[in-house]
Motif scaffolding. Structure first.
Motif, PDB file in Angstrom:
ATOM      1  N   PHE A  48      30.690  57.143  42.003  1.00 50.99           N
ATOM      2  CA  PHE A  48      31.630  57.948  41.740  1.00 50.99           C
ATOM      3  C   PHE A  48      31.108  59.456  42.180  1.00 50.99           C
ATOM      4  N   ALA A  49      30.036  59.764  41.458  1.00 49.63           N
ATOM      5  CA  ALA A  49      29.355  61.211  41.725  1.00 49.63           C
ATOM      6  C   ALA A  49      29.130  61.466  43.132  1.00 49.63           C
ATOM      7  N   GLN A  50      28.512  60.599  43.803  1.00 45.60           N
ATOM      8  CA  GLN A  50      28.148  60.504  45.223  1.00 45.60           C
ATOM      9  C   GLN A  50      29.710  60.936  45.862  1.00 45.60           C
ATOM     10  N   ALA A  51      30.585  60.152  45.774  1.00 45.69           N
ATOM     11  CA  ALA A  51      32.142  60.292  46.368  1.00 45.69           C
ATOM     12  C   ALA A  51      32.550  61.641  46.289  1.00 45.69           C
ATOM     13  N   ASP A  57      33.463  62.730  55.981  1.00 43.76           N
ATOM     14  CA  ASP A  57      34.791  62.821  56.617  1.00 43.76           C
ATOM     15  C   ASP A  57      35.229  61.327  56.779  1.00 43.76           C
ATOM     16  N   ASP A  58      34.118  60.171  56.159  1.00 45.84           N
ATOM     17  CA  ASP A  58      34.552  58.876  56.319  1.00 45.84           C
ATOM     18  C   ASP A  58      34.866  58.123  54.914  1.00 45.84           C
ATOM     19  N   LEU A  77      38.362  55.656  49.011  1.00 43.00           N
ATOM     20  CA  LEU A  77      38.784  55.168  50.167  1.00 43.00           C
ATOM     21  C   LEU A  77      37.488  55.318  51.282  1.00 43.00           C
ATOM     22  N   TYR A  78      37.107  54.281  52.129  1.00 43.44           N
ATOM     23  CA  TYR A  78      36.274  54.521  53.086  1.00 43.44           C
ATOM     24  C   TYR A  78      36.955  54.209  54.546  1.00 43.44           C
ATOM     25  N   GLN A 116      46.278  58.822  59.386  1.00 40.97           N
ATOM     26  CA  GLN A 116      45.617  60.046  59.764  1.00 40.97           C
ATOM     27  C   GLN A 116      44.823  60.053  60.775  1.00 40.97           C
ATOM     28  N   ARG A 117      44.041  58.978  60.453  1.00 42.06           N
ATOM     29  CA  ARG A 117      42.582  58.504  61.258  1.00 42.06           C
ATOM     30  C   ARG A 117      42.668  57.621  62.180  1.00 42.06           C
TER      31      ARG A 117
END
Length: 154
Positions: A48-51, A57-58, A77-78, A116-117
């Motif tokens: 979670f900290a990294q996210a 953008d991914d 989400l990824y 959107q992607r």
């Protein structure tokens, strides 16, 4: 039918780390007995900290809030551009907000984020033993596809 509250959606921030971490036990509660829930829980704070601190953008952390701004749930989400799909890594709603449409709200947000992607599908995994989640996802239009088999090597 009572009127559903208006939820808001925002991007997760580093300040959301305690909230996300507080929901981690809900993410592992239905793990099979042979899984080490303590070890599973220990993986969530750094994930979670990294996210939250370095959302490329991914990836995205989307937080659903009540009208007063209090967080009620989140999804991580990824984006997988080669598969043109969004992987819903985690989705959790606070116990107090369960059954009030927050999960559906977050799934709609995940779908919008993917569209959107240029995504053509949402993908996710949940424990076979998590019948509540499996029913929720089936009701949301998900179909079972792959079967994951696990063999511990310890």
């Amino acid at each position: 039918m009572p009127h559903a509250p208006e939820y808001t959606l925002r991007a997760g921030t580093p300040d959301d780390l305690p909230f996300l971490t507080s929901l981690a036990p809900r993410l592992v509660a239905t793990a099979p007995a042979w899984r080490d829930q303590g070890a599973m829980l220990a993986e969530y704070p750094p994930l979670f900290a990294q996210a939250l601190h370095d959302p490329g953008d991914d990836s995205a952390v989307l937080v659903a809030c009540c009208p007063l701004g209090r967080p009620l749930g989140f999804t991580l989400l990824y984006w997988h551009p080669h598969e043109r799909g969004v992987f819903v890594k985690d989705l959790a709603v606070s116990e107090a907000a369960q059954g009030q449409g927050v999960g559906r709200f977050l799934m709609a947000a995940a779908e919008a984020w993917g569209r959107q992607r240029g995504a053509v599908e949402l993908m996710l995994k949940t424990s076979w033993f998590n019948t509540h989640a499996r029913e929720f996802y089936a009701h949301a239009g998900f179909r079972e596809d792959h079967v994951a088999l696990v063999r511990r090597l310890d």
